[in-house]
Design a protein around this motif. Structure first.
Motif, PDB file in Angstrom:
ATOM      1  N   GLY A 227       0.813  -1.205   0.000  1.00  0.00           N
ATOM      2  CA  GLY A 227       0.000   0.000   0.000  1.00  0.00           C
ATOM      3  C   GLY A 227       0.851   1.260   0.000  1.00  0.00           C
ATOM      4  O   GLY A 227       2.076   1.223   0.038  1.00  0.00           O
ATOM      5  N   PHE A 228       0.163   2.393  -0.049  1.00  0.00           N
ATOM      6  CA  PHE A 228       0.817   3.689  -0.106  1.00  0.00           C
ATOM      7  C   PHE A 228       0.269   4.541   1.021  1.00  0.00           C
ATOM      8  O   PHE A 228      -0.874   5.011   0.975  1.00  0.00           O
ATOM      9  CB  PHE A 228       0.571   4.342  -1.471  1.00  0.00           C
ATOM     10  N   ALA A 229       1.090   4.756   2.036  1.00  0.00           N
ATOM     11  CA  ALA A 229       0.623   5.409   3.253  1.00  0.00           C
ATOM     12  C   ALA A 229       0.070   6.799   2.989  1.00  0.00           C
ATOM     13  O   ALA A 229      -0.983   7.189   3.516  1.00  0.00           O
ATOM     14  CB  ALA A 229       1.756   5.477   4.269  1.00  0.00           C
ATOM     15  N   TRP A 230       0.782   7.604   2.163  1.00  0.00           N
ATOM     16  CA  TRP A 230       0.459   9.024   2.033  1.00  0.00           C
ATOM     17  C   TRP A 230      -0.827   9.287   1.273  1.00  0.00           C
ATOM     18  O   TRP A 230      -1.280  10.421   1.205  1.00  0.00           O
ATOM     19  CB  TRP A 230       1.632   9.768   1.401  1.00  0.00           C
ATOM     20  N   ALA A 231      -1.438   8.233   0.714  1.00  0.00           N
ATOM     21  CA  ALA A 231      -2.767   8.420   0.142  1.00  0.00           C
ATOM     22  C   ALA A 231      -3.771   8.766   1.240  1.00  0.00           C
ATOM     23  O   ALA A 231      -4.763   9.439   0.989  1.00  0.00           O
ATOM     24  CB  ALA A 231      -3.211   7.172  -0.616  1.00  0.00           C
ATOM     25  N   ASP A 232      -3.506   8.292   2.456  1.00  0.00           N
ATOM     26  CA  ASP A 232      -4.325   8.637   3.626  1.00  0.00           C
ATOM     27  C   ASP A 232      -5.796   8.341   3.369  1.00  0.00           C
ATOM     28  O   ASP A 232      -6.648   9.234   3.355  1.00  0.00           O
ATOM     29  CB  ASP A 232      -4.112  10.116   3.980  1.00  0.00           C
ATOM     30  N   THR A 233      -6.110   7.057   3.168  1.00  0.00           N
ATOM     31  CA  THR A 233      -7.480   6.657   2.856  1.00  0.00           C
ATOM     32  C   THR A 233      -7.978   5.607   3.845  1.00  0.00           C
ATOM     33  O   THR A 233      -7.184   4.941   4.518  1.00  0.00           O
ATOM     34  CB  THR A 233      -7.578   6.049   1.445  1.00  0.00           C
ATOM     35  N   PRO A 234      -9.286   5.403   3.914  1.00  0.00           N
ATOM     36  CA  PRO A 234      -9.827   4.328   4.750  1.00  0.00           C
ATOM     37  C   PRO A 234      -9.431   2.941   4.276  1.00  0.00           C
ATOM     38  O   PRO A 234      -9.560   1.969   5.030  1.00  0.00           O
ATOM     39  CB  PRO A 234     -11.348   4.535   4.637  1.00  0.00           C
ATOM     40  N   LYS A 235      -8.953   2.818   3.037  1.00  0.00           N
ATOM     41  CA  LYS A 235      -8.573   1.500   2.514  1.00  0.00           C
ATOM     42  C   LYS A 235      -7.085   1.230   2.650  1.00  0.00           C
ATOM     43  O   LYS A 235      -6.578   0.241   2.111  1.00  0.00           O
ATOM     44  CB  LYS A 235      -9.018   1.349   1.055  1.00  0.00           C
ATOM     45  N   ASN A 236      -6.357   2.076   3.385  1.00  0.00           N
ATOM     46  CA  ASN A 236      -4.935   1.832   3.630  1.00  0.00           C
ATOM     47  C   ASN A 236      -4.737   0.592   4.492  1.00  0.00           C
ATOM     48  O   ASN A 236      -5.552   0.288   5.364  1.00  0.00           O
ATOM     49  CB  ASN A 236      -4.282   3.023   4.329  1.00  0.00           C
ATOM     50  N   GLY A 237      -3.616  -0.071   4.279  1.00  0.00           N
ATOM     51  CA  GLY A 237      -3.262  -1.248   5.062  1.00  0.00           C
ATOM     52  C   GLY A 237      -2.754  -2.350   4.161  1.00  0.00           C
ATOM     53  O   GLY A 237      -3.265  -2.538   3.039  1.00  0.00           O
TER      54      GLY A 237
END
Length: 544
Positions: free
Chosen positions: A276-286
């Motif tokens: 994943g990509f942390a800096w997208a900062d979304t509820p689907k992170n992980g």
């Protein structure tokens, strides 16, 4: 916080229409009497919520291809297109006995350098163009979506899901859709439910992009033969800092991916593990684990659970360890003074254009200049105004230069220097190493300036340094540099490994839009609690 598990399978009530022309299919590369219409499309953006939004200009500057342009680039000797498309075409050409025996239906394929959220108006224009083009194509037997998967938009957390949903709605429920994803993708339920197979990269640096395109073609051919993919997904409360996501031996993420591949067999079609990509900062992170089987739901779930539990047990290895700026400066000086020490390479992961950074912070440069570091090269520094000033003065001129004179990012401070213009270029080059090997690379108008013994490669098309080619293409021999600084997080490693051993490479802990110190950001949508930001207790029983 609940973390989701997702299971799905292709619903094909009647495969006969889809398979009516298949008479003899051998996945080793031989097909007879087959004619398939395959649509190719994609939207590629890695979004950093803390960076400025992007729009049409960003995509047109990087990659905006339509129709036959896609096919021409896919079969080009030195393509500038995404290599996954090249791999896909190669397998289809070989399997069907040549390009005349299957019908490539390329639609729209676009890409931007990593940036902020894509603007809603432009994104909707792209979706409308994609829909109209797919409708114009007509009959479609299969779709390959070449996607990054890490985008956000000014109006939604999930523009990638909107792309998948539109394609599915347009082509119908029974047409198989395969997609490749960057391993920094953040996967949503919409993406899962609308694609039949999601295939993530396995390497970081991403040197297997071509191979994943090949895999997408091979698995699509299996679906044509009647295979029914069945998926199981688990998302973990683990957001791995960027510098911990390398896949070389000895790194936790690489160890996990290699473990996943040991499960691939007659039952398991694909194992994809996305950091994943942390800096997208979304509820689907992980971190997301997706296991796809040949119609075996129990096996998909069992493998996904085993890999998820293994990843969680290994989570402490995802804590970043970087060098301080003071220590890096001292090491650079020591290497300058002692010719018996090996050369060193410093990475600036906090200002990585490959993650949405501007590629022009001056923190490291100023420290090295103040300390008197010489025989050093910094590549690449994004500053169009500085390039213009160098071109106006000409090669050999010594000029007063203000770096970042037109920059608005608060982290990209101005720096006044006296510079000698050593090299001016406005030509593309063919890469030889790492992720750009064999590819056409365009940095725009480029200037090399020398400031007190530090050569700076200044570019006008923002991108990260991916290899030694970003020095040698502009007259700098990397073998003669005692110190090199790259604006990159980790992709450079594939393009410098023939010169630098891992113990010669150091990541410097400095501020930036892509800092691996995740605690320095004001997260708004990231699921919490999440490791390593929080103390988290998790088990497979916590999954819905």
């Amino acid at each position: 916080m609940n973390y989701v598990v997702y299971e799905s399978s292709i619903t094909q009530s009647n495969l006969a229409p889809l398979l009516h022309v298949v008479t003899n299919h051998d996945l080793t590369g031989h097909c007879e009497n087959i004619m398939k219409n395959i649509a190719i499309c994609g939207f590629n953006l890695e979004s950093n919520r803390f960076a400025s939004p992007c729009d049409r200009q960003d995509f047109e500057e990087s990659m905006y291809l339509r129709g036959d342009e896609i096919t021409q680039q896919a079969r080009h000797k030195h393509p500038s297109i995404h290599l996954g498309v090249c791999g896909f075409y190669k397998v289809m050409d070989e399997t069907f006995g040549g390009p005349d025996n299957w019908i490539a239906r390329p639609s729209v394929l676009i890409s931007s350098q990593p940036a902020g959220a894509v603007k809603e108006d432009f994104f909707n224009e792209f979706l409308e163009e994609l829909k109209n083009d797919l409708q114009r194509i007509g009959q479609i037997d299969g779709v390959y979506i070449c996607e990054h998967g890490g985008a956000i938009a000014t109006h939604t957390h999930d523009p990638d899901g909107e792309v998948y949903s539109l394609v599915r709605k347009t082509v119908g429920a029974t047409v198989p859709i395969v997609t490749t994803l960057d391993l920094h993708a953040n996967v949503s339920e919409i993406m899962m439910s609308n694609a039949d197979i999601l295939i993530g990269y396995r390497t970081n640096p991403h040197v297997d992009v071509f191979e994943r395109g090949e895999e997408a073609a091979r698995l699509l051919l299996e679906i044509f033969d009647g295979v029914k993919p069945t998926k199981h997904r688990i998302r973990l409360p683990l957001v791995a800092p960027s510098v911990t996501q390398l896949t070389a031996p000895g790194h936790p993420y690489g160890d996990l991916i290699r473990l996943g591949q040991t499960y691939v067999d007659e039952a398991v079609m694909n194992v994809t593990i996305l950091a994943g990509f942390a800096w997208a900062d979304t509820p689907k992170n992980g971190m997301t684990i997706i296991v796809t089987t040949r119609d075996d739901a129990d096996r998909a779930k069992t493998v996904a659970v085993e890999l998820a539990e293994n990843a969680w047990a290994d989570r402490e290895r995802y804590r970043p360890a970087m060098m301080t700026l003071n220590d890096a400066t001292a090491l650079a000086l020591e290497v300058n003074k002692n010719p018996h020490l090996p050369a060193v390479l410093f990475a600036d992961p906090a200002d990585n254009p490959g993650g949405g950074g501007r590629g022009n912070t001056t923190t490291i440069l100023k420290s090295f200049l103040d300390a008197g570091v010489q025989n050093c090269a910094l590549t690449v520094f994004y500053d169009r105004a500085a390039v213009d000033a160098a071109f106006e003065s000409g090669e050999g001129a010594t000029i007063k230069l203000i770096l970042n004179s037109n920059e608005t990012s608060p982290l990209s401070d101005e720096l006044a220097v006296e510079a000698r213009v050593e090299k001016l270029s406005q030509d593309e080059f063919i890469g030889e190493y790492g992720m750009v090997a064999g590819k056409t690379v365009d940095t725009g108008r480029t200037a090399v300036v020398n400031v007190k013994g530090i050569q700076i490669v200044i570019i006008s098309k923002r991108q990260q340094c991916l290899s030694v080619d970003f020095l040698s293409a502009f007259g700098i021999d990397p073998n003669n540099c005692r110190v090199i600084v790259v604006k990159s997080r980790g992709h450079f490693r594939a393009g410098f490994k023939h010169i630098f051993e891992p113990n010669q490479i150091n990541e410097i802990d400095v501020p930036g839009l892509t800092s691996p110190n995740l605690s320095t950001f004001d997260w708004e949508y990231l699921p919490r609690p999440v490791f390593p930001l929080d103390d988290v207790t998790w088990s497979i029983d916590d999954v819905e």
